[in-house]
Design an enzyme around this catalytic site. Structure first.
Site, PDB file in Angstrom:
ATOM      1  N   LYS A 126      -4.741   8.082  18.262  1.00 33.55           N
ATOM      2  CA  LYS A 126      -4.445   9.075  19.298  1.00 33.55           C
ATOM      3  C   LYS A 126      -3.139   8.679  19.962  1.00 33.55           C
ATOM      4  CE  LYS A 126      -6.298  12.746  21.216  1.00 33.55           C
ATOM      5  NZ  LYS A 126      -7.268  13.710  20.660  1.00 33.55           N
ATOM      6  N   ASP A 166      -3.307  18.256  20.882  1.00 32.73           N
ATOM      7  CA  ASP A 166      -4.408  18.039  21.825  1.00 32.73           C
ATOM      8  C   ASP A 166      -3.957  18.744  23.114  1.00 32.73           C
ATOM      9  OD1 ASP A 166      -7.040  16.310  22.115  1.00 32.73           O
ATOM     10  OD2 ASP A 166      -5.972  15.997  23.993  1.00 32.73           O
TER      11      ASP A 166
END
Ligand code: NDP
Ligand code: 2IT
Length: 447
Positions: A126, A166
């Site tokens: 991430k 995201d």
């Protein structure tokens, strides 16, 4: 057992102080996975979970860019390469002013289990930045994305680490990021997912997270011979995940009552139908407006400022905004009002207390790492299509997505069903996700 778990968590806390979100995510996994490890000799005594909570690599970097007024801005960029046992690091990029190491480590840790559950060969990662895209011009967004990729490019690659979107990173940002990567690497590869349809993107990827969360809820409801038909559904958020969750709920015969953003929620008693949703999509994606502007077009709706939508009576709740947006009090209110099913579209939207309340009431509750896995799964399908230099039809991708969500549901049942027949989807998802990664790590030795 409690003391083994506490000893483990104390160690993680000591090594990662001031990282509450990361510790929250680890605690939820440890409580369900450690008892499983203790019962299984192949995992016991090998510090396997201790290895999994330590990122393989953490990268932080400076991102300098120039705004429209000519001022030099400085942001911080990150990429957490958490675990590559079953495939290249894979996971989104978040651009939001709240982004910090704790939030990205919790997201990367969750991603490892989520990606494992998809059954596709993807490790977990991430990244992102504390950059705030709100109120920025398209040119400022482009300059920031280019500056960000100017450093990130050396750490990623289609066989190494494949970022995606995201919060705050959608089709526009992926375009700018991809453009700079392609230029400096001098190669057209599938290094990012969520790409545009004319340059390597997959059909259904924009819809996949929201659709997947609803498919997962549909699978849960089926265990009770129930469906979305005629159900009142409360959704938080109004971004990518919330919009397509709403679209799928409508297609399945449910009524969508709410959407929200960080300023508050809108409640439309008559239901947010397909036309109204089209208006929201234009408002949020093209105009980049705020959700309260819905009332300018539909004055019968209400805007409740500064609150979350969990106080609205519903059968099904889909939290699709952000972490810790649904607390124990909210959960109790939902239950009191007759809610029977919660499927998380966001990552870790329910607090620990909220999950405990759902479990105590024995309602259908799906944690994000299972129910929102459709997004990254379809990213995996985008990678496959890029490798094949081929494009599947909308129907082909949607059918694969449905199959994947149904398989994740089966895996949760396999590891999460208790002796009374209640399915603990948290336990099921954590153990099923763990087993595949742990087996790969054991096979590859101590690296
Ligand atoms: P978007 O940026 O498209 O939308 C985010 C939405 O959530 C906006 O409505 C935003 O409101 C709201 N929101 C963000 N932060 C907060 C906050 N602190 N408090 C209240 N509302 C907030 O993001 P996505 O829809 O892509 O992501 C939503 C969630 O889904 C995240 O948890 C993400 O990690 C998760 N997720 C996303 C996937 C994807 O494929 N995109 C895949 C799997 C999970 P505002 O505009 O006011 O900030
Ligand atoms: O949280 C997530 O799963 C995502 N933001 C999607 C990641 C991806 O690589 O598609």
């Amino acid at each position: 057992m409690k003391s083994i778990i506490n000893e483990f968590l104390d160690q993680v806390k000591q090594r990662n102080p001031h990282e509450p979100e990361f510790l929250q995510a680890v605690e939820e996994v440890a409580e369900t996975v450690i008892p499983y490890i203790v019962e299984h000799d192949i995992y016991y005594g090998k510090n396997i979970l201790l290895r999994m909570v330590e990122p393989e690599r953490v990268i932080t970097f400076r991102v300098c860019w120039v705004d429209d007024a000519g001022e030099i801005r400085v942001n911080r960029g990150y990429r957490i390469q958490m675990n590559s046992a079953i495939g290249p690091y894979k996971g989104g990029l978040r651009f939001h002013p709240t982004v910090n190491l704790s939030i990205l480590k919790f997201l990367a840790f969750e991603q490892v289990f989520k990606n494992s559950l998809t059954t596709l060969p993807m490790g977990g990662g991430k990244g992102g930045s504390d950059f705030d895209p709100k109120g920025k011009s398209d040119n400022e967004i482009m300059r920031f994305c280019h500056a960000f990729m100017n450093e990130l490019f050396r750490h990623i690659g289609h066989n190494t680490d494949v970022p995606a979107g995201d919060i705050g990173v959608g089709a526009r940002e992926i375009g700018f990021l991809f453009g700079m990567y392609k230029k400096i690497s001098n190669g057209f590869t599938g290094v990012l997912t969520g790409k545009g349809m004319s340059w390597g993107g997959s059909l259904i990827r924009p819809e996949a997270t929201g659709y997947g969360a609803v498919y997962f809820a549909e699978n849960m409801l089926k265990t009770k011979n129930d469906s979305f038909e005629g159900k009142n559904v409360v959704i938080s958020g109004s971004g990518n995940v919330a919009q397509f969750a709403a679209e799928k709920v409508l297609q399945l015969g449910g009524k969508v009552l709410t959407l929200s953003d960080s300023s508050g929620y809108i409640y439309d008693e008559e239901g947010i139908d397909a036309d109204k949703l089209k208006f929201v999509m234009h408002l949020k994606n093209e105009k980049r407006g705020r959700i309260h502007e819905y009332l300018e077009k539909y004055p019968n709706a209400k805007f409740v400022k500064g609150k979350t939508p969990w106080e609205v009576t519903c059968h099904i709740a889909l939290p699709c905004a952000t972490q810790n947006e649904l607390n124990e009090k909210d959960a109790k209110l939902l239950l009191q009002n007759g809610c029977i099913c919660v499927s998380e579209g966001a990552n870790m939207p329910s607090t620990k207390g909220a999950i405990a309340a759902f479990h105590k009431a024995k309602i259908l509750f799906a944690p994000g790492k299972a129910s929102n896995a459709g997004g990254v799964a379809t990213s995996g399908l985008e990678m496959t299509q890029n490798s094949l230099r081929y494009k599947w039809t909308r129907e082909e991708v949607d059918n694969k997505l449905k199959d994947i969500m149904s398989n994740i549901h089966d895996a949760c049942i396999e590891y999460g069903k208790d002796e009374n027949g209640y399915i603990d989807y948290v336990k099921g998802a954590n153990i099923a996700g763990f087993v595949k990664v742990a087996d790969a790590m054991l096979a590859q030795g101590i690296v």
